[in-house]
Scaffold this active site. Structure first.
Site, PDB file in Angstrom:
ATOM      1  N   GLU A 133      19.821 -22.571  30.792  1.00 28.33           N
ATOM      2  CA  GLU A 133      19.338 -23.337  29.842  1.00 28.33           C
ATOM      3  C   GLU A 133      18.896 -22.316  28.582  1.00 28.33           C
ATOM      4  O   GLU A 133      19.144 -22.638  27.432  1.00 28.33           O
ATOM      5  CB  GLU A 133      18.118 -24.023  30.187  1.00 28.33           C
ATOM      6  CG  GLU A 133      17.468 -24.896  28.880  1.00 28.33           C
ATOM      7  CD  GLU A 133      18.540 -25.985  28.483  1.00 28.33           C
ATOM      8  OE1 GLU A 133      18.504 -27.058  29.206  1.00 28.33           O
ATOM      9  OE2 GLU A 133      18.934 -25.795  27.358  1.00 28.33           O
ATOM     10  N   VAL A 136      21.264 -20.606  25.473  1.00 27.82           N
ATOM     11  CA  VAL A 136      21.727 -21.322  24.245  1.00 27.82           C
ATOM     12  C   VAL A 136      20.621 -21.665  23.367  1.00 27.82           C
ATOM     13  O   VAL A 136      19.977 -22.650  24.078  1.00 27.82           O
ATOM     14  CB  VAL A 136      22.831 -22.418  24.540  1.00 27.82           C
ATOM     15  CG1 VAL A 136      23.223 -22.880  23.082  1.00 27.82           C
ATOM     16  CG2 VAL A 136      23.956 -21.948  25.443  1.00 27.82           C
ATOM     17  N   GLY A 138      17.792 -20.714  22.729  1.00 27.19           N
ATOM     18  CA  GLY A 138      16.256 -20.323  23.063  1.00 27.19           C
ATOM     19  C   GLY A 138      15.574 -21.751  23.941  1.00 27.19           C
ATOM     20  O   GLY A 138      15.918 -22.062  24.893  1.00 27.19           O
ATOM     21  N   ILE A 140      15.268 -24.463  22.793  1.00 31.35           N
ATOM     22  CA  ILE A 140      15.768 -26.071  22.617  1.00 31.35           C
ATOM     23  C   ILE A 140      16.564 -26.444  23.776  1.00 31.35           C
ATOM     24  O   ILE A 140      17.503 -25.621  24.271  1.00 31.35           O
ATOM     25  CB  ILE A 140      16.930 -26.020  21.412  1.00 31.35           C
ATOM     26  CG1 ILE A 140      16.094 -25.502  20.253  1.00 31.35           C
ATOM     27  CG2 ILE A 140      17.405 -27.202  21.601  1.00 31.35           C
ATOM     28  CD1 ILE A 140      17.082 -25.505  18.977  1.00 31.35           C
ATOM     29  N   GLU A 194      19.333  -7.864  18.305  1.00 33.10           N
ATOM     30  CA  GLU A 194      19.716  -7.171  19.570  1.00 33.10           C
ATOM     31  C   GLU A 194      19.937  -5.851  19.537  1.00 33.10           C
ATOM     32  O   GLU A 194      19.829  -5.145  18.506  1.00 33.10           O
ATOM     33  CB  GLU A 194      21.148  -7.824  19.853  1.00 33.10           C
ATOM     34  CG  GLU A 194      21.109  -9.409  19.989  1.00 33.10           C
ATOM     35  CD  GLU A 194      20.675 -10.122  21.362  1.00 33.10           C
ATOM     36  OE1 GLU A 194      20.770  -9.519  22.328  1.00 33.10           O
ATOM     37  OE2 GLU A 194      20.312 -11.296  21.165  1.00 33.10           O
ATOM     38  N   ASP A 205      26.920 -13.097  19.160  1.00 34.75           N
ATOM     39  CA  ASP A 205      25.915 -13.737  19.932  1.00 34.75           C
ATOM     40  C   ASP A 205      25.973 -15.385  19.748  1.00 34.75           C
ATOM     41  O   ASP A 205      26.052 -15.881  20.775  1.00 34.75           O
ATOM     42  CB  ASP A 205      24.592 -13.231  19.667  1.00 34.75           C
ATOM     43  CG  ASP A 205      23.425 -13.978  20.211  1.00 34.75           C
ATOM     44  OD1 ASP A 205      23.307 -13.844  21.548  1.00 34.75           O
ATOM     45  OD2 ASP A 205      22.791 -14.781  19.648  1.00 34.75           O
ATOM     46  N   LYS A 209      27.321 -18.290  22.543  1.00 36.11           N
ATOM     47  CA  LYS A 209      26.399 -19.667  22.780  1.00 36.11           C
ATOM     48  C   LYS A 209      27.403 -20.904  22.525  1.00 36.11           C
ATOM     49  O   LYS A 209      27.542 -21.712  23.249  1.00 36.11           O
ATOM     50  CB  LYS A 209      25.310 -19.977  21.995  1.00 36.11           C
ATOM     51  CG  LYS A 209      24.213 -18.771  22.232  1.00 36.11           C
ATOM     52  CD  LYS A 209      23.054 -18.623  21.181  1.00 36.11           C
ATOM     53  CE  LYS A 209      22.194 -17.311  21.345  1.00 36.11           C
ATOM     54  NZ  LYS A 209      21.301 -16.932  20.444  1.00 36.11           N
ATOM     55  N   GLY A 306      12.488 -15.559  21.463  1.00 37.70           N
ATOM     56  CA  GLY A 306      11.243 -15.026  21.763  1.00 37.70           C
ATOM     57  C   GLY A 306      10.846 -15.244  23.064  1.00 37.70           C
ATOM     58  O   GLY A 306      11.415 -15.954  23.678  1.00 37.70           O
TER      59      GLY A 306
HETATM   60  P1  NAP Z   1      14.676  -6.926  26.928  1.00 37.25           P
HETATM   61  O1  NAP Z   1      13.317  -7.255  26.482  1.00 37.25           O
HETATM   62  O2  NAP Z   1      15.499  -5.526  26.607  1.00 37.25           O
HETATM   63  O3  NAP Z   1      14.517  -6.670  28.520  1.00 37.25           O
HETATM   64  C1  NAP Z   1      15.477  -6.337  29.612  1.00 37.25           C
HETATM   65  C2  NAP Z   1      14.887  -6.224  31.083  1.00 37.25           C
HETATM   66  O4  NAP Z   1      15.796  -5.548  31.876  1.00 37.25           O
HETATM   67  C3  NAP Z   1      13.808  -4.923  30.884  1.00 37.25           C
HETATM   68  O5  NAP Z   1      12.864  -5.098  31.426  1.00 37.25           O
HETATM   69  C4  NAP Z   1      14.687  -3.789  31.589  1.00 37.25           C
HETATM   70  O6  NAP Z   1      13.856  -2.961  32.113  1.00 37.25           O
HETATM   71  C5  NAP Z   1      15.560  -4.614  32.470  1.00 37.25           C
HETATM   72  N1  NAP Z   1      16.640  -3.792  32.978  1.00 37.25           N
HETATM   73  C6  NAP Z   1      17.753  -3.262  32.129  1.00 37.25           C
HETATM   74  N2  NAP Z   1      18.669  -2.749  32.934  1.00 37.25           N
HETATM   75  C7  NAP Z   1      18.208  -2.956  34.220  1.00 37.25           C
HETATM   76  C8  NAP Z   1      18.509  -2.224  35.352  1.00 37.25           C
HETATM   77  N3  NAP Z   1      19.957  -1.680  35.295  1.00 37.25           N
HETATM   78  N4  NAP Z   1      17.982  -2.515  36.494  1.00 37.25           N
HETATM   79  C9  NAP Z   1      16.853  -3.304  36.471  1.00 37.25           C
HETATM   80  N5  NAP Z   1      16.336  -3.803  35.176  1.00 37.25           N
HETATM   81  C10 NAP Z   1      17.099  -3.617  34.148  1.00 37.25           C
HETATM   82  O7  NAP Z   1      15.718  -8.345  26.940  1.00 37.25           O
HETATM   83  P2  NAP Z   1      15.274  -9.559  26.853  1.00 37.25           P
HETATM   84  O8  NAP Z   1      15.090  -9.974  25.458  1.00 37.25           O
HETATM   85  O9  NAP Z   1      14.049 -10.095  27.669  1.00 37.25           O
HETATM   86  O10 NAP Z   1      16.705 -10.654  27.226  1.00 37.25           O
HETATM   87  C11 NAP Z   1      16.847 -10.503  28.514  1.00 37.25           C
HETATM   88  C12 NAP Z   1      18.007 -11.585  28.472  1.00 37.25           C
HETATM   89  O11 NAP Z   1      17.562 -12.880  28.242  1.00 37.25           O
HETATM   90  C13 NAP Z   1      19.364 -11.140  27.780  1.00 37.25           C
HETATM   91  O12 NAP Z   1      20.496 -11.518  28.430  1.00 37.25           O
HETATM   92  C14 NAP Z   1      19.309 -11.856  26.438  1.00 37.25           C
HETATM   93  O13 NAP Z   1      20.480 -12.025  25.725  1.00 37.25           O
HETATM   94  C15 NAP Z   1      18.548 -13.163  26.763  1.00 37.25           C
HETATM   95  N6  NAP Z   1      17.969 -13.914  25.794  1.00 37.25           N
HETATM   96  C16 NAP Z   1      16.778 -13.258  25.348  1.00 37.25           C
HETATM   97  C17 NAP Z   1      16.049 -13.999  24.208  1.00 37.25           C
HETATM   98  C18 NAP Z   1      14.990 -13.297  23.521  1.00 37.25           C
HETATM   99  O14 NAP Z   1      14.449 -14.051  22.573  1.00 37.25           O
HETATM  100  N7  NAP Z   1      14.926 -11.904  23.678  1.00 37.25           N
HETATM  101  C19 NAP Z   1      16.683 -15.268  23.906  1.00 37.25           C
HETATM  102  C20 NAP Z   1      17.727 -15.945  24.563  1.00 37.25           C
HETATM  103  C21 NAP Z   1      18.206 -15.196  25.890  1.00 37.25           C
HETATM  104  P3  NAP Z   1      12.659  -1.985  31.455  1.00 37.25           P
HETATM  105  O15 NAP Z   1      11.797  -2.626  30.850  1.00 37.25           O
HETATM  106  O16 NAP Z   1      12.016  -1.172  32.644  1.00 37.25           O
HETATM  107  O17 NAP Z   1      13.384  -1.119  30.466  1.00 37.25           O
HETATM  108  N1  HSE Z   2      19.470 -12.381  18.838  1.00 33.62           N
HETATM  109  C1  HSE Z   2      19.540 -13.609  19.380  1.00 33.62           C
HETATM  110  C2  HSE Z   2      18.905 -14.660  17.965  1.00 33.62           C
HETATM  111  C3  HSE Z   2      18.193 -13.982  20.373  1.00 33.62           C
HETATM  112  O1  HSE Z   2      18.703 -13.903  17.222  1.00 33.62           O
HETATM  113  O2  HSE Z   2      19.052 -15.739  18.259  1.00 33.62           O
HETATM  114  C4  HSE Z   2      18.464 -15.189  21.144  1.00 33.62           C
HETATM  115  O3  HSE Z   2      19.448 -15.561  21.796  1.00 33.62           O
END
Ligand code: NAP
Ligand code: HSE
Length: 430
Positions: A133, A136, A138, A140, A194, A205, A209, A306
């Site tokens: 969920e 795609v 966030g 929603i 990103e 990205d 989605k 977020g």
């Molecule tokens: P992030 O803040 O960069 O966090 C990534 C985490 O993964 C960090 O805690 C990092 O560890 C850990 N990590 C990376 N490589 C690793 C490894 N080899 N072994 C163990 N841990 C590892 O990323 P995020 O924004 O939370 O995003 C996570 C996922 O959610 C991604 O697939 C992203 O596309 C998706 N997503 C994110 C958002 C958003 O708003 N941020 C929205 C939708 C989807 P450290 O902290 O120790 O470096």
């Molecule tokens: N980089 C993405 C965005 C994060 O700006 O929408 C959520 O997938």
């Protein structure tokens, strides 16, 4: 698994989303247990750096340096993959979790857009679920809306703004009268981009989605390579202001539509009417529009990224699993998804063309001739006042195919009156 025993989570990735999930489990323990009918608890976690402050205590959880080892632990029921990345540890750990008989929840659209078909087939072959969920739009709940809420509909079209960063850049350029590079730097400072910013501004990205939603909507196998992708890097403040002058806003718009020519999936900058819900969408907000034969049009709007919104979506999948609700990754068995014929051409539409012409007699006539030869009819045209020898000209065409537009763009340099590379943006009827 009995419904009165806790659902035990192993969380890999404690960044923005992972920390958000730990916070919700901590803050809403009673609420989650009441809704799921059983407690939901984090048992073990993994990240790169053990000592980093996560803004939430992690001492009570077992620690694994290796996410694959976490995925295989006997004391977890669900592996929650929140590390990111198409391949590498995210894919290895997801595969390990499935092989070890765990359900998987992920927010990783990049991994699923490439490997989702194989991963979902593997999970389902072993009687496990793989849910996404948060992958795609966030916060929603669009995956749930498509797979469950609209399960009684034949879906005709899915479209939307699914990258908050691009929408922020485009709306901020307009509100601040700023150029692309200025707002790109601003978005960078705000932490919106990103790690690889081309994933955002290059449209990749958002295309990840869209390809996932298309599979659910049309029952087709994941085919990321079929998506026509164009980013926002070439959009100028002039395009934005001139589009506004004609009653449009520019959005990075995704459209997935089953046509007589096959499945059309595209993620490209488009002009949409300023007064439409998509035209009104500001900042990093996302909007997804779903069209079904029974329901008509459904519009979902909310935060696309977020900590809170994305963790909220992760929890929706976790609570489903805790409740015993087992929905296939793409709303039907992955092995039953059919290979879609990709549409080779896109549906005709009006186009906005921006040209810079040498200000001399006959220049406009030469351009009009090129358009005419490509079979393109002009609907509206405007030339702005200018002080130098470059005349900015805007043309809105009648409906035409992208092939014809490309043919005209290719023929324009030979006129020797076009000064800069022309811009062509589709006008979408939304
Ligand atoms: P992030 O803040 O960069 O966090 C990534 C985490 O993964 C960090 O805690 C990092 O560890 C850990 N990590 C990376 N490589 C690793 C490894 N080899 N072994 C163990 N841990 C590892 O990323 P995020 O924004 O939370 O995003 C996570 C996922 O959610 C991604 O697939 C992203 O596309 C998706 N997503 C994110 C958002 C958003 O708003 N941020 C929205 C939708 C989807 P450290 O902290 O120790 O470096
Ligand atoms: N980089 C993405 C965005 C994060 O700006 O929408 C959520 O997938």
């Amino acid at each position: 698994m009995s419904l009165d025993t806790p659902l035990r989570l192993g969380v890999a990735g404690l960044g923005t989303v992972g920390a958000g999930v730990l916070k919700i489990v901590r803050r809403h323990g009673d609420l989650l247990a009441a809704r799921a009918g059983r407690p939901v608890e984090v048992v073990a976690v993994s990240a790169r750096s053990r000592g980093k402050d996560r803004g939430v205590p992690i001492d009570a959880f077992a620690w694994e340096d290796d996410p694959v080892a976490l995925a295989r632990r006997d004391d977890i029921d669900v592996f929650v993959e929140l590390m990111g990345g198409t391949d590498g540890p995210a894919k290895a750990a997801t595969e390990a979790a499935i092989a070890a008989g765990k359900d998987v929840v992920t927010a990783n659209k990049a991994m699923l857009a490439i490997h989702g078909q194989a991963l979902a087939e593997a999970a389902e072959a072993g009687g496990r679920v793989l849910r996404f969920e948060a992958g795609v739009a966030g916060g929603i709940p669009v995956v749930k809306a498509l797979t469950e809420g609209l399960a009684g509909n034949e879906i005709s079209r899915v479209m939307g703004v699914m990258n908050g960063t691009c929408n922020y850049i485009l709306t901020r350029m307009e509100s601040g009268h700023l150029n692309y590079q200025e707002v790109f730097s601003e978005a960078e400072k705000l932490g919106y981009l990103e790690a690889d910013p081309t994933l955002d501004v290059g449209g990749i990205d958002a295309a990840h989605k869209l390809t996932l939603l298309a599979s659910i909507a049309f029952g087709t196998r994941i085919d990321f390579s079929a998506v026509v992708i164009e980013g926002i890097e070439r959009i100028t403040i002039e395009d934005i202001e001139q589009a506004a002058d004609m009653g449009y806003r520019i959005k990075l718009l995704g459209v997935a539509e089953m046509t007589g020519r096959g499945l059309e999936t595209r993620m490209t900058p488009c002009l949409v009417p300023m007064t439409s819900p998509l035209g009104q969408l500001e900042n990093a907000t996302n909007m997804v529009v779903l069209e079904g034969d029974a329901v008509g049009q459904v519009v979902l709007r909310g935060a696309g990224a977020g900590e809170g919104p994305t963790a909220s979506a992760v929890m929706s999948d976790i609570v489903d699993i805790a409740r015993g609700t087992r929905v296939a990754t793409f709303g039907r068995p992955a092995a039953a998804l059919v290979a879609a014929k990709a549409a080779r051409t896109t549906t005709p539409a009006p186009y906005y063309l921006r040209l810079e012409l040498k200000d001399r007699p006959g220049a406009l006539a030469k351009v009009a001739a090129v358009l005419g030869e490509a079979g393109i009819s002009i609907d509206r045209m405007r030339q702005y006042g200018h002080e130098d020898t470059a005349a900015p000209v805007l043309i809105v065409t009648h409906r035409t195919g992208r092939d014809a537009v490309d043919a005209a763009l290719a023929a324009l340099p030979a006129t020797a009156v076009v000064l800069a590379e022309p811009v062509a943006i589709r006008i979408e009827n939304v």
